[in-house]
Design an enzyme around this catalytic site. Structure first.
Site, short mmCIF file in Angstrom:
data_model
loop_
_atom_site.label_atom_id
_atom_site.label_comp_id
_atom_site.label_asym_id
_atom_site.label_seq_id
_atom_site.Cartn_x
_atom_site.Cartn_y
_atom_site.Cartn_z
CG LEU A 53 78.87 67.64 -19.07
CD1 LEU A 53 78.92 66.48 -19.85
CD2 LEU A 53 78.08 69.67 -19.93
CG ASP A 54 74.38 72.51 -16.82
OD1 ASP A 54 74.96 72.97 -15.58
OD2 ASP A 54 74.20 73.15 -17.51
CG HIS A 55 69.48 67.00 -15.56
ND1 HIS A 55 69.48 69.04 -15.53
CD2 HIS A 55 68.50 67.39 -16.52
CE1 HIS A 55 68.43 69.17 -16.06
NE2 HIS A 55 67.66 68.11 -16.33
CB SER A 57 74.88 69.42 -20.80
OG SER A 57 74.62 70.25 -20.68
NE ARG A 152 70.98 76.25 -17.58
CZ ARG A 152 70.44 74.48 -18.22
NH1 ARG A 152 70.84 73.81 -17.66
NH2 ARG A 152 70.20 74.97 -19.27
#
Length: 189
Positions: A53-55, A57, A152
């Site tokens: 998970l992106d930072h 998110s 993303r």
């Protein structure tokens, strides 16, 4: 007969973790200044993230100590659906929602069809920092379920139909759900 080397002497461990906003999906960070990582949450030793998970998110991150299980959870051939609650800027019209359902052409190819539903604003924990509120710009919440995991991807999909993502929270991966876990909390599955 002695067990063969490399065979596990315990069942695989699977952890459901609610990743807070701004935390990296790794246990170390060499940047200066260092950013928050998974190391600060008391997770069991020897687990690692099965997927990312992106930072920026939030939400469900699965961690395991078993490479085969990680592969089954993340490999696109296993088609584990991932569901996100997404706050978007703008008021999604039916044309934009249908385009998301049908698949969007991105710079790395067309996305698979997705399940898209409008949501009433969900009851979530406050985000720190909060999403910027703009009185003159409407926003809406969508539930988006995809079967891929491109970099993303959800953010790029919503941007492609003119609905930039303001907040993104993953709530499910396959049968595993976030449920009542608060940011930074985890439980064995």
């Amino acid at each position: 007969m002695a067990p063969r080397a490399g065979l596990r002497d315990h069942p695989e461990m699977l952890i459901a973790f609610n990743k807070p906003f701004g935390v990296l999906c790794q246990f170390t960070d060499r940047s200066q200044p260092p950013r928050p990582t998974l190391a600060g949450f008391g997770l069991p030793p020897d687990v690692y993230a099965a997927g990312r998970l992106d930072h920026d998110s939030e939400g469900l991150l699965l961690l395991t100590d078993d490479g085969g299980l990680a592969h089954r959870l993340t490999d696109p051939r296993h088609k584990q659906p991932k569901t996100y609650w997404v706050q978007v800027e703008g008021d999604p019209g039916e044309e934009a929602l249908q385009a998301l359902r049908d698949g969007i052409e991105l710079n790395d190819g067309r996305t698979l069809p997705a399940r898209i539903e409008r949501l009433d604003p969900p009851s979530l924990w406050p985000r720190d920092p909060p999403v910027r509120f703009r009185k003159t710009v409407p926003d809406a919440w969508l539930a988006i379920t995809i079967h891929e995991g491109r970099n993303r991807q959800v953010r790029r999909m919503t941007a492609a139909v003119g609905l930039p993502t303001l907040r993104l929270v993953r709530v499910a991966i396959g049968p595993h759900r976030l449920d009542a876990l608060q940011p930074g909390q985890w439980r064995a599955v």
